[in-house]
Design a protein around this motif. Structure first.
Motif, PDB file in Angstrom:
ATOM      1  N   LYS A 138       0.817  -1.211   0.000  1.00 19.70           N
ATOM      2  CA  LYS A 138       0.000   0.000   0.000  1.00 19.70           C
ATOM      3  C   LYS A 138       0.852   1.264   0.000  1.00 19.70           C
ATOM      4  CE  LYS A 138      -3.790  -2.220  -0.199  1.00 19.70           C
ATOM      5  NZ  LYS A 138      -4.486  -2.234  -1.512  1.00 19.70           N
ATOM      6  N   GLU A 139       2.097   1.138   0.421  1.00 22.54           N
ATOM      7  CA  GLU A 139       3.008   2.288   0.455  1.00 22.54           C
ATOM      8  C   GLU A 139       4.279   1.913  -0.305  1.00 22.54           C
ATOM      9  OE1 GLU A 139       2.362   5.182   1.911  1.00 22.54           O
ATOM     10  OE2 GLU A 139       0.510   4.681   2.996  1.00 22.54           O
ATOM     11  N   SER A 167      -1.699   1.528  -4.777  1.00 23.73           N
ATOM     12  CA  SER A 167      -0.713   1.943  -3.772  1.00 23.73           C
ATOM     13  C   SER A 167      -0.464   3.455  -3.791  1.00 23.73           C
ATOM     14  CB  SER A 167       0.626   1.239  -4.027  1.00 23.73           C
ATOM     15  OG  SER A 167       0.466  -0.152  -4.127  1.00 23.73           O
ATOM     16  N   LYS A 168      -0.103   3.983  -2.639  1.00 26.84           N
ATOM     17  CA  LYS A 168       0.419   5.341  -2.549  1.00 26.84           C
ATOM     18  C   LYS A 168       1.907   5.305  -2.894  1.00 26.84           C
ATOM     19  CE  LYS A 168      -2.740   6.766   1.140  1.00 26.84           C
ATOM     20  NZ  LYS A 168      -2.836   7.262   2.548  1.00 26.84           N
ATOM     21  N   THR A 169       2.392   6.343  -3.572  1.00 24.57           N
ATOM     22  CA  THR A 169       3.775   6.352  -4.044  1.00 24.57           C
ATOM     23  C   THR A 169       4.510   7.583  -3.528  1.00 24.57           C
ATOM     24  OG1 THR A 169       3.097   5.214  -6.071  1.00 24.57           O
ATOM     25  CG2 THR A 169       5.242   6.281  -6.091  1.00 24.57           C
ATOM     26  N   LEU A 170       5.687   7.352  -2.972  1.00 22.98           N
ATOM     27  CA  LEU A 170       6.534   8.443  -2.509  1.00 22.98           C
ATOM     28  C   LEU A 170       7.828   8.448  -3.310  1.00 22.98           C
ATOM     29  CD1 LEU A 170       7.162  10.717  -0.438  1.00 22.98           C
ATOM     30  CD2 LEU A 170       8.336   8.970   0.913  1.00 22.98           C
ATOM     31  N   HIS A 215       1.272  10.950  -6.303  1.00 23.21           N
ATOM     32  CA  HIS A 215       2.559  10.725  -5.654  1.00 23.21           C
ATOM     33  C   HIS A 215       2.946  11.939  -4.821  1.00 23.21           C
ATOM     34  CE1 HIS A 215       3.235  12.594  -9.599  1.00 23.21           C
ATOM     35  NE2 HIS A 215       4.189  13.267  -9.000  1.00 23.21           N
ATOM     36  N   LYS A 235       9.073   5.148   7.929  1.00 18.61           N
ATOM     37  CA  LYS A 235       7.747   5.467   7.379  1.00 18.61           C
ATOM     38  C   LYS A 235       6.940   4.210   7.061  1.00 18.61           C
ATOM     39  CE  LYS A 235       8.417   9.944   7.342  1.00 18.61           C
ATOM     40  NZ  LYS A 235       9.830  10.038   7.781  1.00 18.61           N
ATOM     41  N   HIS A 237       7.151   1.712   4.835  1.00 19.03           N
ATOM     42  CA  HIS A 237       6.802   1.397   3.447  1.00 19.03           C
ATOM     43  C   HIS A 237       6.744  -0.123   3.271  1.00 19.03           C
ATOM     44  CE1 HIS A 237       6.951   5.474   1.876  1.00 19.03           C
ATOM     45  NE2 HIS A 237       8.020   5.673   2.635  1.00 19.03           N
TER      46      HIS A 237
END
Length: 282
Positions: A138-139, A167-170, A215, A235, A237
Motif C-alpha cells: 500500500k506504500e 498503492s500510494k507512491t513516494l 505521488h 515510514k 513502506h
C-alpha cells in the motif's frame, strides 16, 4: 510496453511471491504471463516436486485472474535457458527472486541474479522478498537519482505496479548534504519541491501524471543507501522500487553501489528494475 511477462519459478517460496508481483503487473498491462521453471541438473527430487507444485499453484491463481498464461519447464543452466526463451518468445520483462547468496555476496558476484541482470536482452525485475505475508503493498518508496536513464520505462513500471495494488507512491531523492553539519530532512511545498528537482526527476514525475498516479515527494540529504533504508523503515513502506543499469552494476566494483546496500539492509520487499526499453520521446 509490457505485452509478454516471464516469471522464473523455483523450489523456494520467494519465487512464488515474486510471481504474484508479475501476475498483478500482467493483469494491469493486459499482458501474457509465462511461468518458467528451469531445473538445474542434479536438483534433489524434493526440490523438483516443490517447484512443480509452485508452478501449479501460480497457474491456477493466474487462471482465476483471467490471465493468459503459459508454463515452460526445461532442464539446464537457468540463465542460458531463460535467455533463449526471452529471445524466442519476445519477452518484454523477466521477474526473478533473489536468493540468500545474492544478499551475502558483494556485487552479486557469481550469482544467478547478477548473470540475469547483465545477460538478458529484456528488462529485468529482481525481487527480494522480506515480508512473506505482505503481498499487496500500500506504500511504495521510489528512490530517484539526479540522473535517470530510461525515464519512460522506469516511470511506466512504477505507475503500473502502483495501479495494480492501488498503492500510494513516494518519490525520494537523497542529494549530497548541503554541508557536513546538516543531515536533516528538507521539508518543501509541492511547488518548492518541483523547483529544486533535477530535470530527470521532474520528467519522471511528468510521466507519472500521464498515468494519473498520485505521488508525494521528499528530499533527505545523506548517504544514499543508508538514507533509503532509514526512510523505508521509519515510514513503514511496504515496497521499494529502485533502478539499476548495467553501467551502475559494473562500476559498483570501484565505487560501491547504493542498490547493493539497500538489497542487503532493506526492511521491506524490494524490486530492482534494470530497464531494457529505450525511451520513445528522447
Amino acid at each position: 510496453m509490457y505485452r509478454k511477462i516471464l516469471t522464473a519459478v523455483n523450489e523456494h517460496l520467494n519465487s512464488e511471491i515474486t510471481a504474484r508481483y508479475a501476475m498483478n503487473l500482467a493483469r494491469i498491462c493486459d499482458a501474457k504471463l509465462y511461468l518458467c521453471f528451469i531445473a538445474e541438473r542434479g536438483l534433489p527430487s524434493a526440490s523438483l516436486e516443490n517447484a512443480e507444485e509452485a508452478m501449479r499453484r501460480i497457474f491456477i491463481e493466474a487462471s482465476k485472474m483471467d490471465l493468459r498464461a503459459e508454463t515452460i519447464t526445461e532442464t539446464g543452466d537457468p540463465v542460458r535457458m531463460v535467455s533463449e526463451i526471452v529471445r524466442h518468445e519476445g519477452i518484454d520483462i523477466v521477474f526473478a527472486s533473489t536468493r540468500r547468496e545474492d544478499v551475502e555476496k558483494r556485487f552479486f558476484a557469481g550469482t544467478v541474479a547478477r548473470r540475469l541482470l547483465l545477460t538478458l536482452t529484456s528488462s529485468v525485475a529482481l525481487v527480494r522478498v522480506v515480508h512473506i505475508g505482505r503481498i499487496h503493498p500500500k506504500e511504495i518508496l521510489v528512490p530517484l537519482k539526479a540522473r535517470i536513464d530510461h525515464v519512460e520505462e522506469r516511470a511506466y513500471f512504477t505507475a503500473k505496479i502502483a495501479q495494480a495494488f492501488s498503492s500510494k507512491t513516494l518519490l525520494f531523492h537523497a542529494p549530497k548534504p548541503l554541508s557536513r553539519f546538516f543531515h536533516g530532512e528538507i521539508h518543501l511545498s509541492p511547488l518548492e519541491w518541483e523547483k529544486k528537482l533535477p530535470d530527470d526527476i521532474y520528467h519522471f514525475m511528468e510521466h507519472l501524471r500521464r498515468y494519473r498516479v498520485i505521488h508525494d515527494g521528499r528530499m533527505v540529504p545523506g548517504v544514499t543507501g543508508r538514507t533509503i533504508t532509514i526512510e523505508a523503515s521509519s515510514k513503514r513502506h511496504d515496497l521499494i522500487i529502485m533502478g539499476a543499469s548495467e553501467r551502475s552494476l559494473l562500476s559498483s566494483i570501484l565505487k560501491g553501489n547504493p542498490v547493493e546496500d539497500v538489497l542487503r539492509d532493506t526492511p521491506c520487499d524490494l524490486i530492482i528494475l534494470r530497464p531494457g526499453h529505450e525511451d520513445t520521446d528522447s
